[in-house]
Design an enzyme around this catalytic site. Structure first.
Site, PDB file in Angstrom:
ATOM      1  N   HIS B 123      -1.787 -12.329 -46.037  1.00  0.00           N
ATOM      2  CA  HIS B 123      -2.814 -12.276 -44.998  1.00  0.00           C
ATOM      3  C   HIS B 123      -3.920 -11.338 -45.506  1.00  0.00           C
ATOM      4  CE1 HIS B 123      -4.551 -11.046 -41.082  1.00  0.00           C
ATOM      5  NE2 HIS B 123      -3.967 -12.096 -40.553  1.00  0.00           N
ATOM      6  N   ASP B 199       4.866  -6.411 -45.417  1.00  0.00           N
ATOM      7  CA  ASP B 199       4.117  -6.813 -44.229  1.00  0.00           C
ATOM      8  C   ASP B 199       5.079  -7.635 -43.373  1.00  0.00           C
ATOM      9  OD1 ASP B 199       2.613  -8.017 -42.298  1.00  0.00           O
ATOM     10  OD2 ASP B 199       1.075  -8.803 -43.645  1.00  0.00           O
ATOM     11  N   GLN B 202       5.252 -11.238 -39.406  1.00  0.00           N
ATOM     12  CA  GLN B 202       5.768 -12.535 -38.982  1.00  0.00           C
ATOM     13  C   GLN B 202       7.293 -12.582 -38.951  1.00  0.00           C
ATOM     14  OE1 GLN B 202       4.058 -14.972 -37.718  1.00  0.00           O
ATOM     15  NE2 GLN B 202       2.034 -14.117 -38.122  1.00  0.00           N
ATOM     16  N   LYS B 225       2.702  -9.374 -31.400  1.00  0.00           N
ATOM     17  CA  LYS B 225       3.364 -10.611 -31.833  1.00  0.00           C
ATOM     18  C   LYS B 225       4.830 -10.617 -31.433  1.00  0.00           C
ATOM     19  CE  LYS B 225       0.499 -10.917 -36.018  1.00  0.00           C
ATOM     20  NZ  LYS B 225      -0.405 -12.070 -35.920  1.00  0.00           N
ATOM     21  N   CYS B 367      -6.710 -16.357 -41.798  1.00  0.00           N
ATOM     22  CA  CYS B 367      -6.888 -15.087 -42.528  1.00  0.00           C
ATOM     23  C   CYS B 367      -6.086 -15.078 -43.821  1.00  0.00           C
ATOM     24  CB  CYS B 367      -6.497 -13.888 -41.663  1.00  0.00           C
ATOM     25  SG  CYS B 367      -7.482 -13.723 -40.196  1.00  0.00           S
TER      26      CYS B 367
END
Ligand SMILES: Cc1ncc(COP(=O)(O)O)c(C=O)c1O
Lengths: 147, 408
Positions: B123, B199, B202, B225, B367
């Protein structure tokens, strides 16, 4: 889906499926790039301007039906026109898209022809950017050729 | 035990929202999730009954609010199996967490001649902060490429890591759904003497996260999220690492002493929390963690695998070659996020038509422009699911695509 018919008018889909003046022009025609960073649409406008007249114009790039159809319709209307008329049409179109006020300097009787079909876009504010991408790039190209 | 999705959906007020008199089908959870009542209530109850600034004042309510804030920190720490709550830093969002990693750890450790490793499926939030710093410092950024089936190509990993000081990578692609072998990547990094920054945006909302088992050194994720509110993110990092890192933002709350000629930093984690923090949002995130624990991360993951199977089958059965789903086909190797191309219709036109059917997906570059270039598209349509997604959402998507065919 009556709403969508308003957005995706037949004439728009026609320009999308069979774009007019799609391609490139060799130098000395100028090439101006435009992009819509939010959605990734990219466009190039090739302009051949001489004696204050847009002698030829082409566009290339990728984008949604609205951006492609709008660019295609734009090329048909500006080709062969004096620069002053091109700027007036662009201004009129941006007024139609509600992103420029009608300040009284543009005669409202300018004929937009097929481009009027894009009026339905106004109801979908995020798509206005798609519709004006080609026009803004064209204006940028004109600015750079006239300096 | 499988999820009682119908009962869960009742806990999310937004899911009963109607638009134009018809129900909505929210398929954009990879972008941001909806919030259950318990999160909304925790935040409004706190503001109604217990609100107070924290940290600076000595009255009773201030310490009660501080306890609630620190309680949320402990919940988050336990949720990811951190060694200690002081390793959990609250930020504004994952983007800020990654900027913190770059501007604090990176600025102190990366110079000309150094290198870091990123991947082609990052991202922008895990690309641009490093590029900003690299422009200034002149270190090298190396890239892990992808295989044709959208996995990380690890064949040259050891070579890429040679001499590198860090690898920063996503645990799950927000475009492809690909779940990366986090543990293997962390091990390879350590073997090369590099640190591993993950990261987790997700993956943290969708599956069990165990930073110890993962072997990571830092982990970034966003509250919004994972059923929590916007306005708060997390950077977890090993205590020794955080302790050695210089502060990122300066101001109140992060100091222990300030004189005219110098300052000293507060203890962890306050050193990295300058200014008044998002107190209410952190309380909300704590409630979201309680909620996710109650539902069960294992059950959530299982439900999403089932939904992935269901969606995959429904889309390919109806549309065959007319739909191209980017990303791994094996549901065990992917999350419930589908990027797809439908006929040759532009994704914005797809999402526009779906919107008429109250099917909410995202169209664009998500993104992740370097990845989009690899896919060979300027944009994709993306449908993404969560614990509350059900068969009816998928069916609505599949049916609405028919209308796309009709118009284009
Ligand atoms: C993989 C990944 N990283 C980082 C981010 C950035 O998260 P936020 O916008 O909450 O800072 C996102 C969210 O879109 C993401 O999907």
């Amino acid at each position: 889906m009556s709403n969508l018919e308003d957005l995706y008018r037949e004439v728009i889909l026609d320009h999308y499926r069979s774009p007019r003046n799609k391609g490139e022009l060799p130098p000395p025609a100028t090439c101006t790039e435009g992009a819509n960073p939010l959605c990734g649409d990219e466009i190039k406008i090739f302009l051949d301007v001489a004696d204050g007249v847009v002698r030829d114009v082409r566009f290339s790039g990728h984008g949604c039906s609205i951006s492609q159809a709008s660019a295609s319709m734009m090329t048909t209307i500006v080709k062969g026109k004096p620069l002053a008329d091109v700027r007036a049409v662009a201004k009129r179109f941006k007024q139609l898209m509600t992103i420029e006020e009608n300040d009284g300097t543009t005669p409202t009787d300018i004929r937009l022809g097929d481009i009027e079909a894009l009026q339905g876009v106004v109801k979908y504010p995020v798509r206005i950017k798609c519709a004006v991408l080609g026009w803004n790039t064209l204006l940028e190209g004109l600015d750079s050729t006239s300096t | 035990m499988t999820l009682d999705v119908a009962a869960l959906r009742d806990e999310f007020p937004m899911l009963s929202r109607r638009v134009g008199g018809k129900p909505i089908h929210y398929l954009d959870s990879a972008n941001s999730s909806h919030k259950p009542n318990c999160v909304i209530d925790a935040m409004s109850t706190f503001m109604r009954e217990a609100y107070s600034p924290i940290g600076r004042s000595s009255y009773a309510l201030a310490s009660e609010a501080s306890d609630a804030y620190e309680g949320a920190r402990s919940k988050v720490a336990a949720f990811i199996n951190a060694y200690s709550p002081c390793e959990v830093v609250f930020t504004k969002n994952a983007t800020e967490s990654l900027n913190l990693a770059a501007q604090s750890w990176g600025r102190a450790n990366l110079d000309k001649g150094d290198a870091i490793v990123l991947t082609h499926m990052e991202h922008h939030a895990n690309i641009v902060p490093w590029q900003m710093l690299a422009k200034e410092k002149g270190f090298e950024i190396r890239w892990v490429p992808l295989t044709p089936d959208f996995q990380l190509d690890l064949s040259s990993l050891d070579q890429l890591l040679r001499g590198a000081k860090a690898i920063s990578f996503t645990s799950m692609s927000n475009v492809l759904g690909t779940i990366n072998p986090t543990r293997e990547l962390c091990e390879a990094a350590h073997a090369a003497g590099a640190i591993a920054i993950v990261d987790g945006c997700q993956s943290v909302p969708h599956m069990t996260t165990d930073v110890r088992a993962m072997g990571a050194d830092m982990l970034a994720f966003s509250s919004h999220k994972m059923c929590g509110p916007t306005g708060v993110g997390v950077l977890w990092a090993r205590e020794a690492l955080l302790a050695a890192m210089p502060p990122f933002l300066g101001g109140g709350g992060m100091i222990s002493e300030v004189r005219l000629d110098d300052f000293t930093c507060a203890e962890l984690p306050n050193k990295f929390e300058a200014g008044t923090p998002p107190i209410v949002e952190v309380i909300g995130l704590g409630a979201a963690v309680d909620f996710l624990n109650r539902v069960g991360m294992t059950e959530i993951r299982r439900h999403e695998i089932e939904m992935t199977n269901y969606a995959y089958r429904a889309l390919t059965t109806r549309y065959g070659d007319a739909i191209t789903i980017h990303g791994p086909t094996n549901p065990e190797l992917r999350g419930a996020t589908f990027s797809f191309a439908f006929r040759d219709v532009h994704p914005h036109d797809v999402s526009q038509v779906l919107d008429q059917h109250n099917v909410y997906i995202r169209a664009g570059h998500h993104c992740a422009k370097p990845l989009m270039r690899l896919i060979g598209a300027n944009a994709t349509a993306r449908a993404s699911m969560y614990l509350y997604s059900n068969e009816s959402d998928v069916d609505a998507l599949v049916d609405a695509l028919d209308d796309v065919s009709t118009i284009f």
